[in-house]
Write a protein that holds these residues in place. Structure first.
Motif, PDB file in Angstrom:
ATOM      1  N   GLN A   9       0.707  -1.110   0.238  1.00  0.00           N
ATOM      2  CA  GLN A   9      -0.039  -0.097   0.072  1.00  0.00           C
ATOM      3  C   GLN A   9       1.111   1.189  -0.047  1.00  0.00           C
ATOM      4  OE1 GLN A   9      -2.913  -0.857   3.252  1.00  0.00           O
ATOM      5  NE2 GLN A   9      -4.436  -0.527   1.401  1.00  0.00           N
ATOM      6  N   GLU A  37       9.726   7.379  -1.897  1.00  0.00           N
ATOM      7  CA  GLU A  37       9.510   7.286  -0.447  1.00  0.00           C
ATOM      8  C   GLU A  37       9.753   8.692  -0.048  1.00  0.00           C
ATOM      9  OE1 GLU A  37      11.651   8.042   3.013  1.00  0.00           O
ATOM     10  OE2 GLU A  37      12.827   7.342   1.176  1.00  0.00           O
ATOM     11  N   SER A  77       9.664   8.023   5.204  1.00  0.00           N
ATOM     12  CA  SER A  77       9.374   6.667   5.388  1.00  0.00           C
ATOM     13  C   SER A  77       8.053   6.305   4.659  1.00  0.00           C
ATOM     14  CB  SER A  77       9.497   6.300   6.757  1.00  0.00           C
ATOM     15  OG  SER A  77       8.117   6.663   7.278  1.00  0.00           O
ATOM     16  N   ILE A  94      17.189   4.708   1.621  1.00  0.00           N
ATOM     17  CA  ILE A  94      15.731   5.242   1.746  1.00  0.00           C
ATOM     18  C   ILE A  94      15.464   5.494   3.247  1.00  0.00           C
ATOM     19  CG2 ILE A  94      14.961   4.563  -0.441  1.00  0.00           C
ATOM     20  CD1 ILE A  94      13.490   2.106   1.238  1.00  0.00           C
ATOM     21  N   GLN A  95      14.245   5.965   3.670  1.00  0.00           N
ATOM     22  CA  GLN A  95      14.139   6.133   4.974  1.00  0.00           C
ATOM     23  C   GLN A  95      13.191   5.096   5.471  1.00  0.00           C
ATOM     24  OE1 GLN A  95      14.331  10.381   5.689  1.00  0.00           O
ATOM     25  NE2 GLN A  95      15.685   9.926   7.240  1.00  0.00           N
ATOM     26  N   ALA A  96      12.939   4.671   6.774  1.00  0.00           N
ATOM     27  CA  ALA A  96      12.211   3.867   7.236  1.00  0.00           C
ATOM     28  C   ALA A  96      11.909   4.113   8.612  1.00  0.00           C
ATOM     29  CB  ALA A  96      12.243   2.511   7.149  1.00  0.00           C
ATOM     30  N   ARG A  97      10.840   3.713   9.359  1.00  0.00           N
ATOM     31  CA  ARG A  97      10.514   3.767  10.914  1.00  0.00           C
ATOM     32  C   ARG A  97      11.116   2.449  11.497  1.00  0.00           C
ATOM     33  NH1 ARG A  97       9.002   9.027  12.183  1.00  0.00           N
ATOM     34  NH2 ARG A  97       7.966   9.913  10.196  1.00  0.00           N
ATOM     35  N   GLU A 100       5.913  -3.051   4.860  1.00  0.00           N
ATOM     36  CA  GLU A 100       5.309  -1.994   4.673  1.00  0.00           C
ATOM     37  C   GLU A 100       3.824  -1.974   5.398  1.00  0.00           C
ATOM     38  OE1 GLU A 100       1.527  -0.774   3.244  1.00  0.00           O
ATOM     39  OE2 GLU A 100       2.234  -2.464   2.578  1.00  0.00           O
ATOM     40  N   ASP A 124       0.366   0.131   6.225  1.00  0.00           N
ATOM     41  CA  ASP A 124      -0.320   1.350   5.683  1.00  0.00           C
ATOM     42  C   ASP A 124       0.309   2.383   5.077  1.00  0.00           C
ATOM     43  OD1 ASP A 124      -2.560   0.026   6.967  1.00  0.00           O
ATOM     44  OD2 ASP A 124      -2.338   0.866   8.913  1.00  0.00           O
ATOM     45  N   SER A 125       1.207   2.062   4.258  1.00  0.00           N
ATOM     46  CA  SER A 125       2.032   2.902   3.331  1.00  0.00           C
ATOM     47  C   SER A 125       3.499   3.189   3.962  1.00  0.00           C
ATOM     48  CB  SER A 125       1.303   4.255   2.943  1.00  0.00           C
ATOM     49  OG  SER A 125       1.090   5.085   3.876  1.00  0.00           O
ATOM     50  N   VAL A 126       3.477   2.836   5.300  1.00  0.00           N
ATOM     51  CA  VAL A 126       4.699   3.331   6.082  1.00  0.00           C
ATOM     52  C   VAL A 126       5.946   2.262   5.889  1.00  0.00           C
ATOM     53  CG1 VAL A 126       5.608   4.141   8.150  1.00  0.00           C
ATOM     54  CG2 VAL A 126       3.410   4.901   7.542  1.00  0.00           C
ATOM     55  N   LEU A 127       7.014   2.669   5.638  1.00  0.00           N
ATOM     56  CA  LEU A 127       7.896   1.601   5.637  1.00  0.00           C
ATOM     57  C   LEU A 127       8.436   1.271   6.980  1.00  0.00           C
ATOM     58  CD1 LEU A 127       9.919   2.591   2.535  1.00  0.00           C
ATOM     59  CD2 LEU A 127       8.738   0.412   2.883  1.00  0.00           C
ATOM     60  N   ASP A 152      18.122 -13.825   4.474  1.00  0.00           N
ATOM     61  CA  ASP A 152      16.892 -13.304   4.817  1.00  0.00           C
ATOM     62  C   ASP A 152      16.772 -11.818   5.025  1.00  0.00           C
ATOM     63  OD1 ASP A 152      15.630 -15.719   5.343  1.00  0.00           O
ATOM     64  OD2 ASP A 152      16.424 -16.096   7.114  1.00  0.00           O
ATOM     65  N   LEU A 210      12.930   7.488  12.612  1.00  0.00           N
ATOM     66  CA  LEU A 210      13.256   7.471  11.454  1.00  0.00           C
ATOM     67  C   LEU A 210      14.648   7.037  11.204  1.00  0.00           C
ATOM     68  CD1 LEU A 210      12.227  10.808   9.238  1.00  0.00           C
ATOM     69  CD2 LEU A 210      11.404   8.228   9.006  1.00  0.00           C
ATOM     70  N   ALA A 269      16.760  -6.040  -4.661  1.00  0.00           N
ATOM     71  CA  ALA A 269      15.581  -6.250  -4.869  1.00  0.00           C
ATOM     72  C   ALA A 269      14.778  -6.825  -3.595  1.00  0.00           C
ATOM     73  CB  ALA A 269      15.387  -7.584  -5.881  1.00  0.00           C
ATOM     74  N   PRO A 270      14.398  -5.529  -2.948  1.00  0.00           N
ATOM     75  CA  PRO A 270      13.693  -6.107  -1.658  1.00  0.00           C
ATOM     76  C   PRO A 270      12.475  -6.995  -2.073  1.00  0.00           C
ATOM     77  CG  PRO A 270      13.414  -3.614  -2.262  1.00  0.00           C
ATOM     78  CD  PRO A 270      14.209  -4.201  -3.309  1.00  0.00           C
ATOM     79  N   TRP A 313       8.866  -7.569  -1.082  1.00  0.00           N
ATOM     80  CA  TRP A 313       7.926  -6.855  -0.499  1.00  0.00           C
ATOM     81  C   TRP A 313       7.078  -7.906   0.378  1.00  0.00           C
ATOM     82  CZ3 TRP A 313       8.671  -2.269   1.288  1.00  0.00           C
ATOM     83  CH2 TRP A 313       9.517  -1.682   0.528  1.00  0.00           C
ATOM     84  N   LYS A 366       3.630  -7.859   3.340  1.00  0.00           N
ATOM     85  CA  LYS A 366       2.611  -7.253   4.155  1.00  0.00           C
ATOM     86  C   LYS A 366       2.982  -7.766   5.367  1.00  0.00           C
ATOM     87  CE  LYS A 366      -0.870  -5.569   3.267  1.00  0.00           C
ATOM     88  NZ  LYS A 366      -1.366  -4.135   3.547  1.00  0.00           N
TER      89      LYS A 366
END
Lengths: 419, 419
Positions: A339, A362, A365, B338-341, B362, B364-367, B385, B404, B412-413, B415, B417
């Protein structure tokens, strides 16, 4: 059959299609050829890892008890009895008051229970017969214990997993120079259409060059299949049927493009009327690519994609790539939906779910889905820039900026920072 | 040189390293071999796209003016004068009161300026001499105009772009059966260490199997290089120097693993003292992989990675993959950050930036960045892994949940859910 089509959802269509696909036989390959293949059996650690106590750094192996009073101000002197390089077996036991000079990865000598790094010693020269320890150690400090990472017998990789570079590393460690994998799917490719010219043919009025064959061939290889390109087919039903039957015997799945619509010469659409054919679906609730068709021809799976390049591309991502992954033995195959937040409004009502090509960015995040505004089904120019399909659901009046949307990410999204 | 090392930041090290790499020569390949290669020149559309006015659907080509009064209740009758299939050139001009039956992709006949789809007509049988139009059309309705997608001469792809399946489609369309690309980088691979056994050798005390060579070989190929595996090297300086010089002449870049630390037998570390060698860096502010070293040996680039598998893997992603991309002619190469939480707390102070292996999810759209808690530099079991490296900056006391963090995503991540 051409006009009276029953529409099913993308999800139903994917499920129906994957349900008829077999898993292929297995074969053994060298570790050097295993990358990207799917493991056909579980593999277990053939020994403890590490399989001996070892030093994780360059320094001295000591008895921790000898160092209890050591400090920078009052270092403890130990006699150096041996040097052990990685790969060597220590010859001497470390007794009280002694130390063995030890290199990263080298086997711990008997008697020693801790390692001090060069940087925490005084006089750590190669030829020194004595070394001063400047820090107190606990038993076990800086020692990688036998079996610390993994015990013999632990499952290291499972059937159905795709082998990546990390898998290769663990296979090498445990001595798997050959490995059981599923056979690579042979994927027949076929374009229908009397208008199609070869890539190296000059253009003539009314005709276009065949771009789907080259594109599908690249996509099939990317997905792990072996593309088998068959010569193009004119829009004539009887010879087409014979050719398709013949081709299908040579491959695990046949993917065609073109001829799925309601035109007079749409051979694939006509093929579905054949008694030998079990139609799975010939209309999917999506735009573009709604006439995407799948069937079993004498029991073999045929995926018929739209001739339109953009629709062909989408159909491949939903049905072709998943089919190749499943045939190749991968577990739990489904289209990779995530999503994201819609970056710009899309304010058109859609009678069917709309798959917009676009980019996935992105920002702080959060994933942003940016539709390609040149998105016509046939728009070839932006196909190469597409990173995902953004799904605008049916009904309603589109989606506003910031709304959550489903996104079908391609195999390898090119991550890019915004700006 | 072994002990007195100057530490530089990851960014500085990457910049320094990429700055010394040349771009390779170009070569011409068939379109069927062009996937994944980097384009060496800009390419332009060789004709308008489409190169003739065409119908985007199956129906009837008409004069819109003839349909102004048409409706479901009061259809307009037109005389069918011809059928045009895709690939054919229409023989007859459409005059007032007439229509040409036309298939998807077929050339528009002279005189017609709109197309009505079968579904909006009455009596659309293949042999019908008359058809009833049930909807009024505007001139241009359902006609794909010549040049509508792209005008002749438009740039279709640029030098420095990686060729993907979409690029292949557009190349095919414009007749580029051969294409200029940069030569694939030849990447020499070399493991140092007397402790290393081949994958098919039995284990003996103190020795381990060489996992880096197989892993690096897979990573190099994945990144677009041609791996050239050299036989392993014992930890002896003089023969090692000679071998390295000899190997480097056969490749565009040499990547070694092991021998970069401060041990007595660390040949790469010793090599840096050679007069023929220009050291670029031998200590990078990061954990693991801080001893990662790069140098020019007689002008040729050498990347020396840690022998530790996890550190070797990280060093490759930062310096090896970027090097291959740059050598291969890709534009604007940098590690894909990139950035993620952060999904779970990491509450340790780090003297150096810490690169934790982990997964990228991912929700709700947040990494979300999920560190692997078995992350020891050498932990082989979880290498397969890993989807990314999560960067915990130096100083402070780690990072809390939800903060962050920078993330170095692999090529190639996968993806997935959450849940």
């Amino acid at each position: 059959m051409r006009f009276a089509r029953q529409t099913i959802s993308v999800q139903e269509a994917v499920d129906k299609w994957l349900a008829v696909l077999p898993t292929l036989a297995t074969e053994q390959v060298n570790i050097g050829e295993a990358y990207g293949r799917i493991l056909a059996c579980d593999l277990h650690a053939t020994h403890d890892l590490p399989h001996f106590d070892r030093s994780p750094l360059d320094g001295y192996a000591v008895k921790a008890a000898d160092t209890v009073t050591a400090s920078v101000g009052s270092p403890v002197a130990l006699r150096v009895i041996e040097t052990v390089a990685a790969g060597q077996v220590p010859a001497r036991e470390v007794m009280a008051g002694c130390a063995t000079r030890i290199m990263t990865g080298a086997m711990m000598p008997e008697g020693a229970d801790a390692v001090i790094m060069f940087e925490q010693t005084q006089n750590p020269g190669e030829q020194s017969e004595q070394v001063w320890i400047k820090r107190a150690l606990q038993p076990g400090d800086n020692v990688s214990r036998r079996g610390e990472e993994m015990a013999k017998g632990t499952v290291i990789a499972q059937a159905g997993e795709r082998i990546n570079a990390g898998t290769i590393a663990i296979l090498a460690t445990f001595g798997f120079s050959r490995v059981d994998v599923f056979r690579r799917p042979r994927v027949g490719l076929l374009s229908t259409g009397s208008e199609l010219l070869g890539v190296d043919e000059p253009l003539v009025p009314g005709k276009i060059r065949n771009s789907n064959m080259a594109m599908l061939s690249a996509l099939v290889a990317e997905a792990g299949g072996v593309p088998v390109c068959f010569s193009g087919m004119k829009d004539e039903l009887a010879p087409a049927k014979n050719k398709i039957s013949e081709y299908m015997q040579q491959v695990d799945v046949l993917i065609s493009s073109g001829g799925v619509s309601v035109g007079d010469y749409d051979v694939i659409a006509h093929l579905a009327d054949d008694p030998d054919v079990e139609l799975l679906f010939n209309r999917v609730a999506m735009r573009p690519a709604s006439p995407t068709t799948s069937m079993l021809v004498a029991g073999k799976p045929l995926l018929a994609l739209s001739g339109n390049p953009g629709a062909c591309f989408l159909g491949f991502e939903l049905f072709g790539r998943t089919a190749i992954r499943q045939l190749a033995g991968e577990k739990g195959v489904k289209p990779p939906i995530i999503q994201a937040r819609l970056a710009v409004p899309y304010e058109k009502p859609c009678p069917y779910p709309r798959y917009l090509r676009g980019k996935l960015m992105e920002q702080d995040s959060v994933l942003l889905a940016v539709p390609d505004f040149n998105d016509k089904a046939g728009n070839l120019g932006t196909l190469k820039d597409s990173e995902c399909f953004i799904v605008i659901p049916a009904g309603g009046s589109g989606k506003a900026v910031g709304e959550l949307v489903d996104v079908l990410a391609h195999a390898a999204p090119a991550w890019r920072k915004d700006g």
